[in-house]
Design a protein around this motif. Sequence first.
Motif, short mmCIF file in Angstrom:
data_model
loop_
_atom_site.label_atom_id
_atom_site.label_comp_id
_atom_site.label_asym_id
_atom_site.label_seq_id
_atom_site.Cartn_x
_atom_site.Cartn_y
_atom_site.Cartn_z
N HIS A 154 0.78 -1.58 -0.27
CA HIS A 154 -0.02 0.37 -0.02
C HIS A 154 1.07 1.44 -0.19
O HIS A 154 1.98 0.91 0.50
N GLU A 205 -4.82 -5.79 4.95
CA GLU A 205 -3.46 -5.94 3.77
C GLU A 205 -3.90 -7.09 3.10
O GLU A 205 -3.05 -7.44 2.06
N ASP A 239 -5.66 -6.14 0.02
CA ASP A 239 -5.53 -5.05 -1.24
C ASP A 239 -6.41 -4.12 -0.02
O ASP A 239 -6.78 -3.19 -1.28
N VAL A 246 -4.37 -0.48 4.34
CA VAL A 246 -4.38 -0.62 6.13
C VAL A 246 -4.22 0.15 6.50
O VAL A 246 -3.51 1.58 7.15
#
Length: 354
Positions: A2, A108, A111, A114
Amino acid sequence: MHRSSVAVAALAAAALLLTGCGGQGTSDDAAPPPADSAPEADQVDDKPADEEPEEEPEPAEEVVLDFGDESDQVRELQARLAQLDHFAADPTGFYGDVTVGAVAGFQEAQDLEVSGTVFESTWSAITELSAVPSQQELYPPQLVMGYGDNTDTVRELQARLIQLGHFDEKPTGYYGDVTSAAVRAFQQSAGIEATGQVDESTWSALKEQTSEPARDDMFPPIEVPEVETPANLDERCMTGRALCISKTTNTLSWVIDGTVQTTMDVRFGTEEYPTREGEFDVYWKSRNHHSTLYDSPMPYALFFDGGQAVHYSENFAANGYNGGSYGCVNVRDEAAIAALFDDVREGDKVIVHW
């Protein structure tokens, strides 16, 4: 991986510069029409007829659950995350550090951004991928000790297991994978159902077969050697703000504009779980992080590549280099990593090198 909040801020700033501001000007020598005059027949509006009005900015996503919440919905969240292998402890209904780590691990894996906070999108993804928890999942039988506990009673448990040859490390007080395996081995030897968790029957049987540990058995002394600042830093560490991590000297140096601010002992992943070398950025800071994948605490975690992070390790502090991590960079000086955590910013460089 990310994007860090720094990257997002940079993109937003770039977008603002490209968009610009202002409007159409008027000629200096063009006199405005009298206030009471009617518009000419052939006058037209400057604005194209088909121009659409500017879109309203999307409202911020609603938070469903967050740190500090305590409710039946939090208990349901924990039970659903347990179904998805992101929550190893028993549901409590309290949204604490372990739940933050479990939510972050799920985000996480899916996707999502986070954050450790359950937004509407996170809750929708969790409920879509899991089933409505049963009553037993929501309210499992009570244990004396289990996954995620970090207490002096766990130290006593570990010290008693050492007496029977089921625990080979120094007591740490944390109930993780190693302690679970040791408890399971004892249960098998004692003819008790091997769950890896300590219920009343397991605790009573263990105390019957062992003597009360001395304080030195529960809190063995720890020797922390002095660390010298490495003379040679990787050239990539000589500019800007960088965590310069050397696999040759087993040290982490916090370097700002080529000047070493502090240096501390570190250890790395095992051969099966190597720490990756290269140049990275700190993309997330999590002060009270808990790994749900390996069921272990990761205080003062500075994530730099996937699930790999720099963080404090009580196991490293207790056992030194007799072991390794699952790929993270372990620090054994808690005071040093706590100070470093406060100083490091998201976006700072991380250089892992030989």
